[in-house]
Write a protein that holds these residues in place. Structure first.
Motif, PDB file in Angstrom:
ATOM      1  N   LYS A   1       0.839  -1.254  -0.059  1.00 25.60           N
ATOM      2  CA  LYS A   1       0.109   0.138  -0.010  1.00 25.60           C
ATOM      3  C   LYS A   1       0.980   1.361   0.173  1.00 25.60           C
ATOM      4  O   LYS A   1       0.599   2.344   0.797  1.00 25.60           O
ATOM      5  CB  LYS A   1      -0.983   0.100   1.184  1.00 25.60           C
ATOM      6  N   MET A   2       2.159   1.019  -0.740  1.00 28.96           N
ATOM      7  CA  MET A   2       2.878   2.354  -0.770  1.00 28.96           C
ATOM      8  C   MET A   2       3.224   2.763  -2.370  1.00 28.96           C
ATOM      9  O   MET A   2       3.097   1.736  -3.096  1.00 28.96           O
ATOM     10  CB  MET A   2       4.197   1.990   0.002  1.00 28.96           C
ATOM     11  N   LEU A   3       3.511   3.989  -2.403  1.00 33.36           N
ATOM     12  CA  LEU A   3       3.994   4.496  -3.587  1.00 33.36           C
ATOM     13  C   LEU A   3       5.273   3.899  -4.071  1.00 33.36           C
ATOM     14  O   LEU A   3       6.178   4.109  -3.010  1.00 33.36           O
ATOM     15  CB  LEU A   3       3.813   5.924  -3.884  1.00 33.36           C
ATOM     16  N   GLN A   4       5.709   3.208  -5.099  1.00 36.68           N
ATOM     17  CA  GLN A   4       7.180   2.948  -5.294  1.00 36.68           C
ATOM     18  C   GLN A   4       7.628   3.456  -6.309  1.00 36.68           C
ATOM     19  O   GLN A   4       9.150   3.825  -6.029  1.00 36.68           O
ATOM     20  CB  GLN A   4       6.868   1.323  -5.607  1.00 36.68           C
ATOM     21  N   ARG A   5       7.256   4.066  -7.400  1.00 39.11           N
ATOM     22  CA  ARG A   5       7.867   5.092  -8.162  1.00 39.11           C
ATOM     23  C   ARG A   5       7.041   6.066  -8.919  1.00 39.11           C
ATOM     24  O   ARG A   5       5.893   5.895  -8.861  1.00 39.11           O
ATOM     25  CB  ARG A   5       8.291   4.184  -9.216  1.00 39.11           C
ATOM     26  N   SER A   6       7.788   7.061  -9.131  1.00 37.74           N
ATOM     27  CA  SER A   6       7.160   8.226  -9.628  1.00 37.74           C
ATOM     28  C   SER A   6       8.174   8.514 -10.880  1.00 37.74           C
ATOM     29  O   SER A   6       8.974   9.021 -10.588  1.00 37.74           O
ATOM     30  CB  SER A   6       6.803   9.293  -8.781  1.00 37.74           C
ATOM     31  N   ILE A   7       7.797   8.618 -12.181  1.00 34.97           N
ATOM     32  CA  ILE A   7       8.404   8.799 -13.345  1.00 34.97           C
ATOM     33  C   ILE A   7       7.565  10.064 -14.058  1.00 34.97           C
ATOM     34  O   ILE A   7       6.494   9.781 -14.249  1.00 34.97           O
ATOM     35  CB  ILE A   7       8.478   7.585 -14.345  1.00 34.97           C
ATOM     36  N   SER A   8       8.589  10.823 -14.637  1.00 35.41           N
ATOM     37  CA  SER A   8       8.065  11.969 -15.611  1.00 35.41           C
ATOM     38  C   SER A   8       8.966  11.927 -16.855  1.00 35.41           C
ATOM     39  O   SER A   8      10.003  11.817 -16.697  1.00 35.41           O
ATOM     40  CB  SER A   8       8.321  13.389 -14.721  1.00 35.41           C
ATOM     41  N   PHE A   9       7.985  11.971 -17.961  1.00 38.08           N
ATOM     42  CA  PHE A   9       8.860  11.802 -19.265  1.00 38.08           C
ATOM     43  C   PHE A   9       8.818  13.209 -19.753  1.00 38.08           C
ATOM     44  O   PHE A   9       9.853  13.659 -20.519  1.00 38.08           O
ATOM     45  CB  PHE A   9       8.165  11.034 -20.184  1.00 38.08           C
ATOM     46  N   SER A  10       8.016  14.027 -19.444  1.00 40.17           N
ATOM     47  CA  SER A  10       8.055  15.460 -19.694  1.00 40.17           C
ATOM     48  C   SER A  10       7.106  16.194 -19.090  1.00 40.17           C
ATOM     49  O   SER A  10       6.571  16.028 -17.940  1.00 40.17           O
ATOM     50  CB  SER A  10       7.510  15.578 -21.616  1.00 40.17           C
ATOM     51  N   ASN A  11       6.773  17.691 -19.423  1.00 44.37           N
ATOM     52  CA  ASN A  11       6.034  18.381 -18.530  1.00 44.37           C
ATOM     53  C   ASN A  11       4.381  18.457 -18.923  1.00 44.37           C
ATOM     54  O   ASN A  11       3.901  19.099 -18.500  1.00 44.37           O
ATOM     55  CB  ASN A  11       6.633  20.036 -18.422  1.00 44.37           C
ATOM     56  N   MET A  12       4.351  17.574 -19.863  1.00 41.80           N
ATOM     57  CA  MET A  12       2.963  17.497 -20.556  1.00 41.80           C
ATOM     58  C   MET A  12       2.140  16.575 -19.766  1.00 41.80           C
ATOM     59  O   MET A  12       2.741  15.282 -19.622  1.00 41.80           O
ATOM     60  CB  MET A  12       2.935  17.390 -22.208  1.00 41.80           C
ATOM     61  N   ALA A  13       0.929  16.519 -19.700  1.00 44.58           N
ATOM     62  CA  ALA A  13       0.021  15.447 -19.321  1.00 44.58           C
ATOM     63  C   ALA A  13       0.466  13.977 -19.892  1.00 44.58           C
ATOM     64  O   ALA A  13       0.351  13.992 -21.273  1.00 44.58           O
ATOM     65  CB  ALA A  13      -1.459  15.853 -19.255  1.00 44.58           C
ATOM     66  N   LEU A  14      -0.010  13.047 -19.101  1.00 42.64           N
ATOM     67  CA  LEU A  14       0.051  11.626 -19.801  1.00 42.64           C
ATOM     68  C   LEU A  14      -1.488  11.110 -19.720  1.00 42.64           C
ATOM     69  O   LEU A  14      -2.250  11.692 -18.889  1.00 42.64           O
ATOM     70  CB  LEU A  14       0.877  10.717 -18.844  1.00 42.64           C
ATOM     71  N   SER A  15      -1.770  10.702 -20.811  1.00 49.70           N
ATOM     72  CA  SER A  15      -3.329  10.351 -21.197  1.00 49.70           C
ATOM     73  C   SER A  15      -3.662   8.800 -21.052  1.00 49.70           C
ATOM     74  O   SER A  15      -5.114   8.643 -20.960  1.00 49.70           O
ATOM     75  CB  SER A  15      -3.584  10.842 -22.513  1.00 49.70           C
ATOM     76  N   SER A  16      -2.916   7.996 -21.000  1.00 53.53           N
ATOM     77  CA  SER A  16      -3.240   6.420 -20.910  1.00 53.53           C
ATOM     78  C   SER A  16      -2.081   5.551 -20.676  1.00 53.53           C
ATOM     79  O   SER A  16      -0.738   6.005 -21.034  1.00 53.53           O
ATOM     80  CB  SER A  16      -3.952   5.979 -22.012  1.00 53.53           C
ATOM     81  N   CYS A  17      -2.090   4.373 -20.256  1.00 55.36           N
ATOM     82  CA  CYS A  17      -1.090   3.404 -20.134  1.00 55.36           C
ATOM     83  C   CYS A  17      -1.496   2.254 -20.147  1.00 55.36           C
ATOM     84  O   CYS A  17      -2.555   1.869 -20.109  1.00 55.36           O
ATOM     85  CB  CYS A  17      -0.176   3.788 -18.733  1.00 55.36           C
ATOM     86  N   LEU A  18      -0.637   1.123 -20.475  1.00 50.13           N
ATOM     87  CA  LEU A  18      -0.750  -0.024 -20.337  1.00 50.13           C
ATOM     88  C   LEU A  18       0.426  -0.948 -20.300  1.00 50.13           C
ATOM     89  O   LEU A  18       1.639  -0.495 -20.481  1.00 50.13           O
ATOM     90  CB  LEU A  18      -1.441  -0.690 -21.968  1.00 50.13           C
ATOM     91  N   LEU A  19       0.443  -2.194 -19.709  1.00 51.45           N
ATOM     92  CA  LEU A  19       1.407  -2.883 -19.571  1.00 51.45           C
ATOM     93  C   LEU A  19       1.481  -4.148 -20.699  1.00 51.45           C
ATOM     94  O   LEU A  19       0.559  -4.648 -21.313  1.00 51.45           O
ATOM     95  CB  LEU A  19       1.299  -3.899 -18.168  1.00 51.45           C
ATOM     96  N   LEU A  20       2.868  -4.145 -21.359  1.00 46.86           N
ATOM     97  CA  LEU A  20       2.963  -5.224 -22.280  1.00 46.86           C
ATOM     98  C   LEU A  20       3.154  -6.649 -21.687  1.00 46.86           C
ATOM     99  O   LEU A  20       3.503  -7.008 -20.508  1.00 46.86           O
ATOM    100  CB  LEU A  20       4.571  -5.118 -22.950  1.00 46.86           C
ATOM    101  N   PRO A  21       2.782  -7.662 -22.460  1.00 47.31           N
ATOM    102  CA  PRO A  21       2.839  -9.077 -22.084  1.00 47.31           C
ATOM    103  C   PRO A  21       4.240  -9.410 -21.065  1.00 47.31           C
ATOM    104  O   PRO A  21       5.276  -8.719 -21.968  1.00 47.31           O
ATOM    105  CB  PRO A  21       2.521  -9.997 -23.418  1.00 47.31           C
ATOM    106  N   GLY A  22       4.227  -9.846 -20.137  1.00 51.07           N
ATOM    107  CA  GLY A  22       5.323 -10.307 -19.290  1.00 51.07           C
ATOM    108  C   GLY A  22       5.572  -9.231 -18.333  1.00 51.07           C
ATOM    109  O   GLY A  22       6.317  -9.439 -17.443  1.00 51.07           O
ATOM    110  N   ASP A  23       4.982  -8.232 -18.114  1.00 53.84           N
ATOM    111  CA  ASP A  23       4.919  -7.230 -17.301  1.00 53.84           C
ATOM    112  C   ASP A  23       6.245  -6.658 -17.033  1.00 53.84           C
ATOM    113  O   ASP A  23       6.820  -6.155 -15.914  1.00 53.84           O
ATOM    114  CB  ASP A  23       4.532  -7.589 -15.835  1.00 53.84           C
ATOM    115  N   ALA A  24       7.169  -6.550 -18.303  1.00 49.77           N
ATOM    116  CA  ALA A  24       8.327  -6.068 -17.925  1.00 49.77           C
ATOM    117  C   ALA A  24       8.387  -4.556 -18.377  1.00 49.77           C
ATOM    118  O   ALA A  24       9.335  -3.744 -18.175  1.00 49.77           O
ATOM    119  CB  ALA A  24       9.282  -6.601 -18.907  1.00 49.77           C
ATOM    120  N   THR A  25       7.438  -4.135 -19.037  1.00 57.10           N
ATOM    121  CA  THR A  25       7.407  -2.817 -19.832  1.00 57.10           C
ATOM    122  C   THR A  25       6.057  -2.266 -19.492  1.00 57.10           C
ATOM    123  O   THR A  25       5.090  -2.784 -19.988  1.00 57.10           O
ATOM    124  CB  THR A  25       7.699  -2.860 -21.499  1.00 57.10           C
TER     125      THR A  25
END
Length: 920
Positions: free
Chosen positions: A665-689
């Motif tokens: 129940k803890m936040l493990q990582r916080s990543i920022s790629f740019s200063n613009m909003a992110l709109s969606s996300c998904l996990l690739l098979p194998g949960d590596a990416t």
């Protein structure tokens, strides 16, 4: 059985009034005005003078005397056949009796009808020659008024032109209605509040009855001008379940009210004199019902039928009802198809396709040789052209089938006569053969052929219907060899209607009768063109100034029959049958759906999994909040969860990708790629990416194991709004009006060279694309745009199958049903729309008072996240919201469900993620 129920209801009303008299004794388009208790004096002044007690009824085209004694026939004297009408003593030799016998009325005429002697329904007996009948009214003071009325009506009946007759009788009727009003003493309660009152006519098959309509805050009333069959008809608004505007006589004047959900027979059918009165009354009732009953559309019934929640019979009843077909209007009686084509075999084989009629063709096109003759005539015909000189449904055809239970209707329609014995409904097989071979016989069937009551097949009333040329009397209907009894015939007919073959092909017949092949070039191509006057909008009666022409045209249409109102303008979707369950595996827009056989073991496992999912969705309203965490600084936009469920990845408008541990129940990582909003996300098979889409036009690949950005796809000219992944292919939607398909595997971190993504396809749109979704097999993609359009694409050919403008405003979310048969979309307009994938037809639309920003569904039920933060459970088949669950303090912006359908995670504008579990 609509007509039979109607008959029984009218019989109950006649028991109430204790009369043999019926409005069916009147001519078509005739009105019954008033009645007077009277004696018929036979042999007036002679030694055998005799008085027969009864009731004298004044009608717009006739005088009817109904004796109290049923052994005596009802007497009907047409006013057009009257030579002289007056008080007794004014007609010749008995003039000196005028003062002393002022209660007597004398009619001298040339023709009289005798009806229902001994209360036996039979063809009318006619007596011709000059004769005089004398009637003595109980109230002698009314004689002058009655005589004056009769003389006025007599003048109308003797006018040369039919249009002038109709106009004069209408004027007399309207004058009577204007001099009366609804009796407020008939209100059920003194506290009732009157909303409106107007003039109208109550419609029953072949006849109408004028009077006054009144609606209060609790009741709808109709008071007949003549008090027949009872003083007041009253319907409690609380009992009303459905109301429909109707065409009557090609005019928008009808209103039908139902107090049942599924019955085709209404509680009252009203015809108004002004469209505005009809619309006002509809508004009052609809306003009352708005808070009590959900309005149903053809599309909502289509979804229920497709999913197997409505039988073929029930669906056809609903379509008939929505297409203005009513058992109260024989020119628009419900129409059902011939299903069986085998009426010769000893056994009926419902597994043999040859047993069935071709449902893709109208009856007139089933016989190739006859069709060729009809088409040759059609080609030579001047405009307006039509292929068939008669219709598939008309009052005559309806009563052809129902004469054994509705003989008085047949006598009314045919001026007191039954049809020729050899033209009666004698045999099922003969009737079918004549529909195939007859030069002018193209009739379909009626609902009674698929009901439970065999009365219309059996001469239970012992009617004398005549003798055929072979010498045999017309009695019960001859059944096909495979039917052991009338009950067996109806049961096998019902079995045929609900068979797999019919379920797979019924949509083809619906296209002809209610759908896109009803009119235009598609009708021509389907050989489905009838006389133009039978179609809605085929003639504007208001534009016809000549009264004779107007009356003649209306009479022609009412007797010829009318084509149902068109309900669908695109191909109707086919029904989902068990044979076609695995539709998601293969898809072709034009080809039929393929079978997908599985091994017994696989089938058993699949059924077990499906059973658990069904159980979960049946209990989705029991969803309970388990945990909630505020881990972002702006709205959450996407959720992805690892296969074992331990790690939750979220994106946000705060431009960060977060990794949250469900266990700690803890936040493990916080990543920022740019200063613009992110709109969606998904996990690739194998949960590596994990992949994230961004408003900075890029798609980012993040390696979980190496905790760093792995790759960047710069493939768009505007913000990327949504991404999907399947089988090493990335699908990206963007505000640059494209959806792009990419192939490639992201580079391993051990490799120094970055992976090159190849664009396989570009699906171009006219405006920004806000959301996309794939079907289970990734053969289809659905996109939703900023301007409210839903597009369905075939990914195997990169072509658009359907473009459906079904929302006003941005499409918020889209998704295929698990079987890929349907697409559900939600929009800023608050609508939930269900679209049939094969046809592109919008088959269901439900509205809420706020946008539903995201959702998940199983094809029948929907769990949506609303603008206000609630989770709503929708019953699509029932057309209602079944549960509201309190959730976020702002809009629910994204939603995720595990494969077992037992856990749900939501993200919202309140920056929180919430964990939900099913408790059952």
């Amino acid at each position: 059985m609509a007509f039979i129920r109607k008959q029984r209801r009218e019989q109950q009303l006649q028991l109430y009034s204790r009369e043999r008299f019926s409005l069916l004794l009147l001519n078509l388009e005739e009105y019954y005005f008033e009645q007077h208790t009277a004696n018929h004096i036979q042999n007036k002044g002679g030694q055998n003078e005799r008085k027969i007690r009864g009731s004298l009824k004044i009608c717009s085209k006739s005088v009817i005397f109904e004796p109290d004694a049923i052994s005596q026939p009802i007497i009907k004297i047409p006013l057009r056949d009257c030579i002289k009408i007056g008080k007794r003593g004014e007609n010749g030799s008995n003039r000196h009796f005028a003062k002393t016998k002022s209660g007597e009325i004398s009619l001298i005429f040339s023709q009289v009808y005798f009806i229902k002697e001994h209360n036996i329904v039979a063809p009318y007996k006619i007596e011709r020659g000059k004769m005089e009948y004398v009637f003595e009214l109980d109230v002698s003071g009314k004689v002058e008024d009655v005589v004056e009325t009769l003389l006025q009506l007599h003048r109308a009946s003797c006018l040369d032109k039919l249009g002038d007759q109709t106009a004069m009788i209408t004027a007399i009727l309207q004058s009577r209605l204007a001099r009366t009003s609804f009796d407020k003493n008939r209100f059920q309660s003194v506290s009732e509040k009157l909303h409106m009152e107007c003039k109208a006519e109550m419609v029953t098959p072949l006849v109408t009855n004028p009077g006054h309509v009144c609606i209060t805050d609790t009741n709808l009333y109709f008071q007949p001008l003549n008090g027949y069959p009872k003083p007041v008809v009253q319907i409690t608004l609380q009992d009303v379940r459905r109301i429909y505007k109707r065409r009557h006589g090609l005019m928008p004047l009808g209103l039908e009210v139902f107090c049942t959900e599924d019955d085709l027979c209404s509680d009252i059918y009203l015809k108004f004199y002004e469209p505005q009165d009809r619309d006002d009354l509809y508004f009052y009732i609809a306003t009352y019902l708005e808070h009590h009953v959900a309005e149903r559309t053809a599309e909502s019934y289509t979804l229920q039928w497709q999913r197997g929640h409505l039988s073929n019979y029930q669906y056809l009843l609903h379509l008939n009802n929505l297409a203005d077909r009513s058992c109260n209007d024989l020119s628009q009686y419900p129409v059902f198809p011939w299903i069986i084509s085998d009426y010769c075999s000893a056994e009926l084989d419902l597994s043999n396709p040859g047993t069935f009629r071709d449902l893709s063709r109208p009856v007139g096109a089933l016989n190739k040789e006859r069709l060729e003759r009809l088409l040759a005539r059609y080609q030579e015909m001047p405009e307006p052209k039509f292929m068939y000189g008669s219709h598939y449904s008309s009052p005559g055809y309806v009563l052809f089938y129902l004469v054994r239970i509705a003989p008085e209707y047949m006598l009314c329609l045919q001026n007191g006569r039954f049809d020729n014995a050899d033209r009666m409904f004698n045999s099922i097989g003969e009737t079918w053969k004549n529909c195939l071979d007859g030069a002018t016989d193209f009739k379909e069937l009626i609902p009674e052929f698929y009901g439970d009551d065999v009365s219309f097949l059996v001469n239970n009333l012992k009617l004398d219907l005549g003798k055929r040329q072979g010498g045999q009397m017309v009695d019960d209907v001859e059944l096909p060899p495979w039917a052991r009894s009338p009950e067996d015939f109806l049961q096998k007919s019902k079995d045929a209607l609900e068979s797999n073959y019919v379920s797979e092909h019924l949509h083809e017949w619906i296209d002809l009768i209610f759908g896109y092949k009803q009119k235009g070039s598609d009708a021509v191509g389907a050989h489905n063109v009838f006389h133009p006057l039978t179609y809605e909008g085929g003639v504007d009666l208001n534009s016809i100034e000549d009264p004779d022409e107007k009356v003649a045209m209306l009479t022609q249409i009412l007797e010829f029959g009318q084509t149902p109102k068109q309900l669908f303008v695109t191909p109707h979707p086919r029904r989902i049958t068990p044979k076609f369950k695995n539709f998601s595996q293969t898809y072709s827009h034009n080809a039929p759906m393929a079978d997908s056989p599985v091994s017994p073991g696989e089938e058993s496992f699949e059924d077990l999994t499906e059973e658990s999912k069904t159980l979960a969705w049946n209990n989705i309203a029991k969803l309970q909040l388990h945990d909630q965490y505020k881990i972002h600084k702006e709205a959450v936009t996407g959720i992805a969860v690892s296969c074992n469920g331990s790690s939750v990845f979220t994106t946000s408008q705060d431009s960060t990708l977060k990794m949250f541990s469900k266990e700690s129940k803890m936040l493990q990582r916080s990543i920022s790629f740019s200063n613009m909003a992110l709109s969606s996300c998904l996990l690739l098979p194998g949960d590596a990416t994990v992949i994230s889409s961004s408003w900075d036009n890029n798609v980012y690949f993040y390696s979980i194991a190496f905790a760093r950005r792995q790759d960047t796809l710069m493939g768009h000219d505007d913000a990327v709004s949504k991404i999907c992944w399947h089988d090493n292919r990335l699908y990206s939607a963007s505000w640059d009006s494209t959806v792009k398909v990419w192939s490639g595997v992201p580079a391993e971190m051990t490799c120094t060279r970055r992976q090159r993504f190849d664009m396989l396809a570009e699906l171009e749109h006219d405006v920004s694309v806000d959301t996309i979704s794939l079907n289970a097999a990734s053969t289809l993609l659905v996109s939703g745009t900023k301007e409210g359009t839903v597009n369905i694409w075939d990914l195997t050919t990169a072509t658009m199958l359907h473009q459906i403008p079904c929302h006003s405003g941005t499409v918020c979310d889209t998704a295929f049903s698990p079987d890929s048969r349907h697409v559900l979309s939600t929009g800023e307009d608050g609508c939930l729309n269900v679209i049939d994938v094969q046809t592109g037809m919008l088959i269901s639309s439900m509205t809420s008072d706020e946008p539903q920003r995201c959702f998940i569904w199983d094809g029948n039920s929907v769990l949506s996240g609303s603008q206000s933060g609630e989770l709503l459970v929708w019953d699509l088949l029932g057309g209602k919201i079944s549960e509201r669950i309190q959730g976020h303090t702002g809009a629910v912006t994204c939603i995720w469900m595990n494969e077992q359908c037992s856990s749900v995670i939501t993200g919202g504008e309140d920056r929180q993620i919430m964990f939900w579990k099913l408790q059952y």
